[in-house]
Motif scaffolding. Structure first.
Motif, mmCIF file in Angstrom:
data_model
loop_
_atom_site.group_PDB
_atom_site.id
_atom_site.type_symbol
_atom_site.label_atom_id
_atom_site.label_comp_id
_atom_site.label_asym_id
_atom_site.label_seq_id
_atom_site.Cartn_x
_atom_site.Cartn_y
_atom_site.Cartn_z
ATOM 1 N N TYR A 154 0.864 -1.368 -0.006
ATOM 2 C CA TYR A 154 -0.155 0.387 0.011
ATOM 3 C C TYR A 154 1.213 1.586 0.310
ATOM 4 O O TYR A 154 -0.358 2.382 -0.180
ATOM 5 N N CYS A 155 2.074 1.563 0.315
ATOM 6 C CA CYS A 155 3.247 2.116 0.303
ATOM 7 C C CYS A 155 2.006 3.072 1.154
ATOM 8 O O CYS A 155 2.241 3.434 2.092
ATOM 9 N N GLU A 156 2.431 4.703 0.455
ATOM 10 C CA GLU A 156 2.021 5.885 1.912
ATOM 11 C C GLU A 156 0.644 5.897 1.610
ATOM 12 O O GLU A 156 -0.132 6.920 2.887
ATOM 13 N N LEU A 157 -0.166 5.022 0.928
ATOM 14 C CA LEU A 157 -1.161 4.810 2.082
ATOM 15 C C LEU A 157 -1.803 4.288 3.031
ATOM 16 O O LEU A 157 -2.982 4.559 3.593
ATOM 17 N N THR A 158 -1.018 3.547 3.597
ATOM 18 C CA THR A 158 -1.369 3.429 4.481
ATOM 19 C C THR A 158 -0.702 4.849 5.804
ATOM 20 O O THR A 158 -1.963 4.661 7.153
ATOM 21 N N GLY A 159 -0.849 5.600 5.235
ATOM 22 C CA GLY A 159 -0.603 7.023 6.159
ATOM 23 C C GLY A 159 -1.871 7.121 5.765
ATOM 24 O O GLY A 159 -2.277 8.375 6.965
ATOM 25 N N LEU A 160 -2.016 7.455 4.975
ATOM 26 C CA LEU A 160 -3.075 7.998 4.474
ATOM 27 C C LEU A 160 -4.702 7.895 4.987
ATOM 28 O O LEU A 160 -5.844 8.649 6.165
ATOM 29 N N TYR A 161 -4.792 6.395 5.007
ATOM 30 C CA TYR A 161 -5.646 5.412 6.324
ATOM 31 C C TYR A 161 -5.663 5.535 7.315
ATOM 32 O O TYR A 161 -6.555 6.117 7.850
ATOM 33 N N TRP A 162 -4.423 5.842 8.024
ATOM 34 C CA TRP A 162 -3.676 6.541 9.426
ATOM 35 C C TRP A 162 -4.940 7.735 9.405
ATOM 36 O O TRP A 162 -4.910 7.960 10.518
ATOM 37 N N ALA A 163 -3.961 8.841 8.751
ATOM 38 C CA ALA A 163 -4.514 10.173 9.064
ATOM 39 C C ALA A 163 -6.472 10.066 8.527
ATOM 40 O O ALA A 163 -7.142 10.751 9.552
ATOM 41 N N TRP A 164 -6.975 9.053 7.770
ATOM 42 C CA TRP A 164 -8.087 9.161 7.764
ATOM 43 C C TRP A 164 -8.966 8.551 8.652
ATOM 44 O O TRP A 164 -9.827 9.329 9.749
ATOM 45 N N LYS A 165 -8.717 7.296 9.134
ATOM 46 C CA LYS A 165 -9.141 7.202 11.141
ATOM 47 C C LYS A 165 -8.974 7.689 11.667
ATOM 48 O O LYS A 165 -9.731 7.570 13.293
ATOM 49 N N ASN A 166 -7.840 8.404 12.325
ATOM 50 C CA ASN A 166 -7.544 9.197 13.812
ATOM 51 C C ASN A 166 -7.121 10.622 13.018
ATOM 52 O O ASN A 166 -6.815 11.088 14.852
ATOM 53 N N LEU A 167 -7.439 11.218 12.400
ATOM 54 C CA LEU A 167 -6.464 12.980 12.550
ATOM 55 C C LEU A 167 -8.024 13.168 12.916
ATOM 56 O O LEU A 167 -8.926 13.668 12.027
ATOM 57 N N LYS A 168 -8.598 14.406 13.598
ATOM 58 C CA LYS A 168 -9.275 15.540 13.597
ATOM 59 C C LYS A 168 -8.693 17.132 12.725
ATOM 60 O O LYS A 168 -8.310 17.082 13.283
ATOM 61 N N ALA A 169 -9.635 16.918 12.091
ATOM 62 C CA ALA A 169 -8.889 18.100 11.296
ATOM 63 C C ALA A 169 -9.910 18.512 9.585
ATOM 64 O O ALA A 169 -10.658 17.901 9.467
ATOM 65 N N ASP A 170 -9.877 20.027 10.008
ATOM 66 C CA ASP A 170 -10.972 19.851 8.813
ATOM 67 C C ASP A 170 -10.748 19.613 7.369
ATOM 68 O O ASP A 170 -11.297 19.723 6.438
ATOM 69 N N TYR A 171 -9.466 20.166 6.960
ATOM 70 C CA TYR A 171 -8.788 19.522 5.834
ATOM 71 C C TYR A 171 -7.652 18.498 6.330
ATOM 72 O O TYR A 171 -6.294 18.881 7.220
ATOM 73 N N ILE A 172 -7.646 17.339 5.261
ATOM 74 C CA ILE A 172 -6.684 16.165 5.718
ATOM 75 C C ILE A 172 -5.882 16.357 4.130
ATOM 76 O O ILE A 172 -6.210 15.799 3.640
ATOM 77 N N GLY A 173 -4.403 16.323 4.672
ATOM 78 C CA GLY A 173 -3.371 15.832 3.229
ATOM 79 C C GLY A 173 -2.381 14.814 2.997
ATOM 80 O O GLY A 173 -2.277 15.128 4.632
ATOM 81 N N LEU A 174 -1.887 14.904 2.151
ATOM 82 C CA LEU A 174 -0.466 14.476 1.887
ATOM 83 C C LEU A 174 0.402 14.428 1.179
ATOM 84 O O LEU A 174 -0.212 14.583 -0.342
ATOM 85 N N VAL A 175 1.709 14.273 1.632
ATOM 86 C CA VAL A 175 2.373 14.707 0.926
ATOM 87 C C VAL A 175 3.610 13.110 0.666
ATOM 88 O O VAL A 175 3.138 12.972 1.990
ATOM 89 N N HIS A 176 4.933 14.044 1.208
ATOM 90 C CA HIS A 176 6.120 12.330 0.693
ATOM 91 C C HIS A 176 7.484 13.242 1.288
ATOM 92 O O HIS A 176 7.456 14.410 0.863
ATOM 93 N N TYR A 177 7.962 12.852 1.774
ATOM 94 C CA TYR A 177 8.804 13.782 2.288
ATOM 95 C C TYR A 177 10.372 13.187 1.270
ATOM 96 O O TYR A 177 10.875 14.800 1.825
ATOM 97 N N ARG A 178 10.195 13.408 0.392
ATOM 98 C CA ARG A 178 11.198 14.161 -0.638
ATOM 99 C C ARG A 178 10.484 14.795 -1.958
ATOM 100 O O ARG A 178 10.966 15.049 -2.836
ATOM 101 N N ARG A 179 8.709 14.548 -1.772
ATOM 102 C CA ARG A 179 8.510 15.610 -2.416
ATOM 103 C C ARG A 179 6.856 15.908 -1.913
ATOM 104 O O ARG A 179 6.550 15.642 -1.582
ATOM 105 N N TYR A 180 6.877 17.673 -2.168
ATOM 106 C CA TYR A 180 6.177 17.860 -2.139
ATOM 107 C C TYR A 180 5.108 19.120 -2.883
ATOM 108 O O TYR A 180 5.642 19.366 -3.749
ATOM 109 N N PHE A 181 4.318 20.122 -2.326
ATOM 110 C CA PHE A 181 3.031 20.865 -3.608
ATOM 111 C C PHE A 181 3.868 22.194 -3.201
ATOM 112 O O PHE A 181 4.871 22.692 -1.977
ATOM 113 N N ALA A 182 4.411 22.678 -4.498
ATOM 114 C CA ALA A 182 5.505 23.629 -4.965
ATOM 115 C C ALA A 182 4.775 25.317 -4.349
ATOM 116 O O ALA A 182 3.370 24.845 -4.632
#
Length: 269
Positions: free
Chosen positions: A55-83
């Motif tokens: 699942y690669c980084e999707l285990t992180g997305l799943y964790w954020a979806w299930k456990n984070l409380k926020a109005d907006y949630i995002g996913l990036v990588h340690y070597r790749r971000y939005f510019a």
């Protein structure tokens, strides 16, 4: 002000942005050989950390979806971000990363942020996958979508013929939209995983679930746009900043070898 959390999927300790909007998350932390890092880990709470090898980084997305409380949630990588839209030729790539205040301004007019489409020019998304990986995985995904969400089949067939797509499993979404996307995504991926187990695949090719998700994110987004569920103008596209140099010569050579000689990829570039 909205509460925004963008998780940074990583498997090791690494330099991280200092902006508090970003939250480093060690993915695959359930692996016995996982590195010890000072970051939050994806094997706490409701999680699928043990599936990280496919699942690669999707285990992180799943964790954020299930456990984070926020109005907006995002996913990036340690070597790749939005510019940052305001970045102008800085020497340090970390200075090009979009900051929290910029994210907030963009989300005042948008509900989703995605990376600009990667263009394959001489390949469709389907043919590129067939040349570099195993097309049976993608074919099975189409069957699963037909069985579980038949209304998405028109979008699936359209996306397969496109020569570009939003890749990398990167996004920032309003939480209610993320909930709907993740419900759709993980139901499909779990079914694909059950129908097409990763037996006898190399470690690199075994990451197929994460790669399938990259492609079908475009299917989900196409459906939202064509049905009018999410107006196109509320989807903001941004370029990516790569923290480490990409060897485009080797990447291009591997791309041509895959297309011309059907040589599967065996590592990242």
């Amino acid at each position: 002000m909205p509460d925004i959390k963008i998780i940074i999927a990583t498997t090791k300790k690494y330099r991280m942005p200092e902006d508090p909007i970003y939250m480093p998350l060690q993915v695959g932390a359930a692996n016995k050989k996982a590195a010890n890092t000072p970051y939050a880990k994806d094997n706490t709470g409701d999680n699928i950390s043990e599936k990280n090898s496919s699942y690669c980084e999707l285990t992180g997305l799943y964790w954020a979806w299930k456990n984070l409380k926020a109005d907006y949630i995002g996913l990036v990588h340690y070597r790749r971000y939005f510019a940052s839209p305001e970045a102008r030729g800085e020497d340090d790539p970390f200075d090009k990363i979009m900051g929290g205040e910029e994210v907030k301004r963009l989300l005042e007019k948008s509900c989703i942020i995605v990376p600009k489409k990667r263009k394959y020019y001489i390949e469709t998304l389907q043919s590129h996958y067939a040349h570099t990986h195993y097309v049976e995985q993608l074919d099975e995904t189409g069957k699963v979508i037909r069985d579980l969400f038949p209304e998405y089949m028109e979008s699936f067939e359209r996306v397969m013929t496109q020569t570009s797509g939003h890749m990398f499993n990167m996004m920032v979404m309003r939480k209610d939209i993320l909930d709907k996307y993740c419900e759709w995504l993980f139901k499909i991926l779990k079914t694909v995983e059950n129908r097409y187990p990763e037996n006898n695949l190399s470690a690199y090719q075994g990451r197929y679930i994460g790669r399938i998700a990259e492609i079908i994110f475009n299917v989900w987004l196409d459906y939202q746009i064509t049905t009018g569920t999410i107006p196109r103008y509320q989807i903001q596209e941004l370029p990516c900043v790569h923290i480490e140099n990409v060897n485009w010569f080797k990447k291009g050579g591997a791309f041509l070898a895959a297309k011309l000689f059907h040589k599967k990829y065996d590592h990242s570039f």
